[in-house]
Design a protein around this motif. Structure first.
Motif: not given
Length: 145
Positions: A96-100, A113-115, A119-121
């Motif tokens: 959960e701490e960001g993509s990078e 988690v952003q991925d 996908l949900v969006k």
């Protein structure tokens, strides 16, 4: 049951309840409102552990996530007549701490988690003619997924 650790029966019941029973009850409670929507979607969050053929030893967790996939399949067939889409997403371990930070810390063995959110969006913006049954989402270098 649940790997090397022995779980209390109440813990086992809780895991099964959270990962399966609650999905059925929540969908059942939301169904009247879902039927009113012009483009309703139900998205269940499973796990790559519930897909099979991995080395996970957490019996209760794996069984509950495998069961969630079955719930998605049956639910899809039951509410298809209302043109409500049902998708089961099966990610490997999210971070959960960001993509990078995820990419640099875990080097392809965890997914941001952003991925999952992206996908949900995407699924919720698809037309009602489109049916996404299941999405398996292993991390690129997660050899257990």
């Amino acid at each position: 049951m649940g790997g090397e650790r022995k779980f209390d029966p109440k813990d086992i019941e809780s895991i099964i309840y959270v990962n399966t029973t609650s999905a059925i009850l929540c969908t059942q409670a939301l169904l009247p409102n879902l039927k009113k929507s012009k483009n309703a979607k139900v998205i269940l969050i499973g796990s790559s552990d519930g897909i099979g053929n991995n080395e996970t030893k957490q019996v209760t967790y794996v069984a509950s996530k495998f069961g969630l996939r079955g719930i998605g399949n049956s639910l899809r067939e039951n509410i298809r007549k209302y043109e409500i889409g049902v998708t089961c997403m099966n990610p490997s371990i999210p971070f959960e701490e960001g993509s990078e930070k995820t990419l640099s810390t875990y080097k392809g063995t965890r997914i941001p988690v952003q991925d999952i959110v992206s996908l949900v969006k995407t699924i919720t913006h698809l037309s009602k003619a489109f049916c996404v049954k299941e999405i398996n989402m292993p991390a690129m270098l997660d050899t257990n997924a």
